[in-house]
Design a protein around this motif. Sequence first.
Motif, PDB file in Angstrom:
ATOM      1  N   ALA A 129       0.829  -1.208   0.000  1.00 59.00           N
ATOM      2  CA  ALA A 129       0.000   0.000   0.000  1.00 59.00           C
ATOM      3  C   ALA A 129       0.861   1.254   0.000  1.00 59.00           C
ATOM      4  CB  ALA A 129      -0.926  -0.001   1.211  1.00 59.00           C
ATOM      5  N   HIS A 130       1.945   1.260   0.774  1.00 55.66           N
ATOM      6  CA  HIS A 130       2.826   2.428   0.817  1.00 55.66           C
ATOM      7  C   HIS A 130       3.523   2.639  -0.527  1.00 55.66           C
ATOM      8  CE1 HIS A 130       1.877   3.091   4.857  1.00 55.66           C
ATOM      9  NE2 HIS A 130       2.812   2.373   5.446  1.00 55.66           N
ATOM     10  N   ALA A 131       3.921   1.554  -1.189  1.00 62.08           N
ATOM     11  CA  ALA A 131       4.585   1.685  -2.486  1.00 62.08           C
ATOM     12  C   ALA A 131       3.640   2.276  -3.528  1.00 62.08           C
ATOM     13  CB  ALA A 131       5.111   0.326  -2.953  1.00 62.08           C
ATOM     14  N   VAL A 132       2.398   1.797  -3.561  1.00 64.73           N
ATOM     15  CA  VAL A 132       1.420   2.329  -4.505  1.00 64.73           C
ATOM     16  C   VAL A 132       1.138   3.802  -4.203  1.00 64.73           C
ATOM     17  CG1 VAL A 132      -0.993   2.173  -5.235  1.00 64.73           C
ATOM     18  CG2 VAL A 132       0.374   0.108  -4.991  1.00 64.73           C
ATOM     19  N   THR A 133       0.975   4.137  -2.931  1.00 65.21           N
ATOM     20  CA  THR A 133       0.696   5.523  -2.567  1.00 65.21           C
ATOM     21  C   THR A 133       1.867   6.433  -2.903  1.00 65.21           C
ATOM     22  OG1 THR A 133      -0.742   4.773  -0.782  1.00 65.21           O
ATOM     23  CG2 THR A 133       0.034   7.040  -0.669  1.00 65.21           C
ATOM     24  N   LEU A 134       3.096   5.979  -2.657  1.00 70.35           N
ATOM     25  CA  LEU A 134       4.261   6.802  -2.960  1.00 70.35           C
ATOM     26  C   LEU A 134       4.371   7.065  -4.455  1.00 70.35           C
ATOM     27  CD1 LEU A 134       6.713   8.246  -1.792  1.00 70.35           C
ATOM     28  CD2 LEU A 134       8.003   6.125  -2.031  1.00 70.35           C
ATOM     29  N   ARG A 135       4.127   6.058  -5.276  1.00 74.88           N
ATOM     30  CA  ARG A 135       4.145   6.259  -6.725  1.00 74.88           C
ATOM     31  C   ARG A 135       3.051   7.229  -7.153  1.00 74.88           C
ATOM     32  NH1 ARG A 135       7.977   5.913  -9.892  1.00 74.88           N
ATOM     33  NH2 ARG A 135       6.490   5.568 -11.593  1.00 74.88           N
ATOM     34  N   PHE A 136       1.891   7.125  -6.531  1.00 72.93           N
ATOM     35  CA  PHE A 136       0.805   8.051  -6.849  1.00 72.93           C
ATOM     36  C   PHE A 136       1.185   9.485  -6.484  1.00 72.93           C
ATOM     37  CE2 PHE A 136      -2.882  10.350  -5.097  1.00 72.93           C
ATOM     38  CZ  PHE A 136      -3.585  10.567  -6.277  1.00 72.93           C
ATOM     39  N   LEU A 137       1.781   9.667  -5.315  1.00 73.80           N
ATOM     40  CA  LEU A 137       2.170  11.017  -4.893  1.00 73.80           C
ATOM     41  C   LEU A 137       3.238  11.597  -5.812  1.00 73.80           C
ATOM     42  CD1 LEU A 137       2.299  10.605  -1.000  1.00 73.80           C
ATOM     43  CD2 LEU A 137       0.459  11.540  -2.408  1.00 73.80           C
ATOM     44  N   GLN A 138       4.191  10.783  -6.229  1.00 68.07           N
ATOM     45  CA  GLN A 138       5.205  11.278  -7.151  1.00 68.07           C
ATOM     46  C   GLN A 138       4.589  11.637  -8.500  1.00 68.07           C
ATOM     47  OE1 GLN A 138       8.037   7.885  -6.673  1.00 68.07           O
ATOM     48  NE2 GLN A 138       9.545   9.475  -6.173  1.00 68.07           N
ATOM     49  N   GLY A 139       3.596  10.875  -8.933  1.00 66.55           N
ATOM     50  CA  GLY A 139       2.904  11.224 -10.172  1.00 66.55           C
ATOM     51  C   GLY A 139       2.126  12.519 -10.075  1.00 66.55           C
ATOM     52  N   GLN A 140       1.756  12.922  -8.863  1.00 67.60           N
ATOM     53  CA  GLN A 140       1.051  14.187  -8.651  1.00 67.60           C
ATOM     54  C   GLN A 140       2.008  15.352  -8.390  1.00 67.60           C
ATOM     55  OE1 GLN A 140      -2.312  14.422  -9.108  1.00 67.60           O
ATOM     56  NE2 GLN A 140      -2.059  12.283  -9.731  1.00 67.60           N
ATOM     57  N   ILE A 142       4.523  15.428  -6.108  1.00 66.95           N
ATOM     58  CA  ILE A 142       5.037  15.500  -4.738  1.00 66.95           C
ATOM     59  C   ILE A 142       6.466  14.954  -4.719  1.00 66.95           C
ATOM     60  CG2 ILE A 142       4.622  14.853  -2.348  1.00 66.95           C
ATOM     61  CD1 ILE A 142       2.420  16.555  -3.569  1.00 66.95           C
ATOM     62  N   SER A 143       7.370  15.668  -4.079  1.00 62.38           N
ATOM     63  CA  SER A 143       8.760  15.231  -4.018  1.00 62.38           C
ATOM     64  C   SER A 143       8.885  13.949  -3.208  1.00 62.38           C
ATOM     65  CB  SER A 143       9.635  16.328  -3.405  1.00 62.38           C
ATOM     66  OG  SER A 143       9.274  16.548  -2.048  1.00 62.38           O
ATOM     67  N   LEU A 144      10.008  13.251  -3.430  1.00 63.55           N
ATOM     68  CA  LEU A 144      10.223  11.989  -2.734  1.00 63.55           C
ATOM     69  C   LEU A 144      10.323  12.203  -1.222  1.00 63.55           C
ATOM     70  CD1 LEU A 144      10.777   8.951  -2.817  1.00 63.55           C
ATOM     71  CD2 LEU A 144      13.203   9.476  -3.171  1.00 63.55           C
ATOM     72  N   ALA A 145      11.012  13.273  -0.806  1.00 62.73           N
ATOM     73  CA  ALA A 145      11.161  13.534   0.631  1.00 62.73           C
ATOM     74  C   ALA A 145       9.810  13.824   1.281  1.00 62.73           C
ATOM     75  CB  ALA A 145      12.118  14.703   0.851  1.00 62.73           C
ATOM     76  N   ARG A 146       8.998  14.638   0.630  1.00 66.75           N
ATOM     77  CA  ARG A 146       7.695  14.966   1.201  1.00 66.75           C
ATOM     78  C   ARG A 146       6.760  13.766   1.170  1.00 66.75           C
ATOM     79  NH1 ARG A 146       5.281  20.717   0.373  1.00 66.75           N
ATOM     80  NH2 ARG A 146       6.577  20.916   2.224  1.00 66.75           N
ATOM     81  N   GLY A 147       6.790  13.002   0.092  1.00 67.04           N
ATOM     82  CA  GLY A 147       5.954  11.809   0.030  1.00 67.04           C
ATOM     83  C   GLY A 147       6.329  10.792   1.088  1.00 67.04           C
ATOM     84  N   THR A 148       7.627  10.576   1.292  1.00 66.91           N
ATOM     85  CA  THR A 148       8.075   9.654   2.331  1.00 66.91           C
ATOM     86  C   THR A 148       7.699  10.160   3.721  1.00 66.91           C
ATOM     87  OG1 THR A 148       9.936   9.083   0.895  1.00 66.91           O
ATOM     88  CG2 THR A 148      10.055   8.365   3.179  1.00 66.91           C
ATOM     89  N   ALA A 149       7.815  11.476   3.935  1.00 66.06           N
ATOM     90  CA  ALA A 149       7.430  12.051   5.228  1.00 66.06           C
ATOM     91  C   ALA A 149       5.939  11.870   5.488  1.00 66.06           C
ATOM     92  CB  ALA A 149       7.797  13.530   5.269  1.00 66.06           C
TER      93      ALA A 149
END
Length: 345
Positions: A129-140, A142-149
């Motif tokens: 779930a976290h991997a899918v959400t992180l990819r979604f945030l990057q597609g929108q 959102i930077s990697l640091a902010r998405g991980t935070a």
Amino acid sequence: MSSLPLSDLPGPLPATAAPAPAHSPLSPTHCTRFSRAHLTRHALILLPLLLVGAWAAADWRTFQGGAARLASADPWWLLAGLFFTCMGWAAAACVRQGALPERLPPGLLLASQFAAGAANQVLPASIGAHAVTLRFLQGQGISLARGTASLALYSLVKPIAKTLVLLGFLVAFPDLLHLGELVPDGRTSLLVAVGVAATLGTAGVLAAAVRPLRRPLVCFVRTALTDARALHSRPSRVLALWGGAAATPLLQASVIASVGFALGLPLSWTQVTLALLLAGTAVGAVPAPGGIGPVDAALVFTMVTFGAPTGLAAATVIGYRVLTVWVPLLPGALVLSVLVQRKIL
């Protein structure tokens, strides 16, 4: 002076095809790269379906037994359980939005959480779930640091909110049940404390000793603290973050209670909710795909402690898994593949 006939005049020189430069779209190197990217994209589209199919084949007996029991259950209570299941995805989307300062598209966010539910059944500890959400945030954007935070804040808020809900239930219903058999002994509590301390200590030693990890870790901590401070100054984000996190276990308990009522479980909604909260608190940290396994066994044990028959408690948990895992499994995998195909993930 004699003139040459028109037929003898030299015509234009034939044009020779110049070789395509290496960076041309028609070059063999570009075609090879395009074909590899195309094959990779198709593989990523089919991967969710293959993983879900493998997981389903391994747990097919559970589905058959649960479906057979649900066939004789009250359909209206099962419909209520399905409604609460859908509301659980909306609550997860609210928590995801509350963990980010930027506004996300609601429809795509809800679709990503529906797809993340399918991915979460394949990998343990919510990694899918976290991997899918992180990819979604990057597609929108959102930077990697902010998405991980935001993922870290999401993972931190959910157990805190669940613990607060549990404490609220225990304060509101002090005489509802006896917790002597459910409270872990001193040795178990010590092992849990040692495990948490060892994990934090190992992370600190790695960050201090491995220099390449120091800079991204410091950037991550700085971004997480800044975003958490900014989010808690906005009431809408606080409501989405903490309200959604507190509603999640209540909605899960409502699904279990609905299935139990459909099967004739002799427990109240309050007892079922307390059973889920206690079971999740006791073994929720054990990494398992979707929490299947340890949480199920603890939930059955807790409901039996509250007075439910063992067979009926086990049937309720199996029916709960069928309703929350098996029913949305194939649609969630299809949505995940569509999001990958449209490059949203």
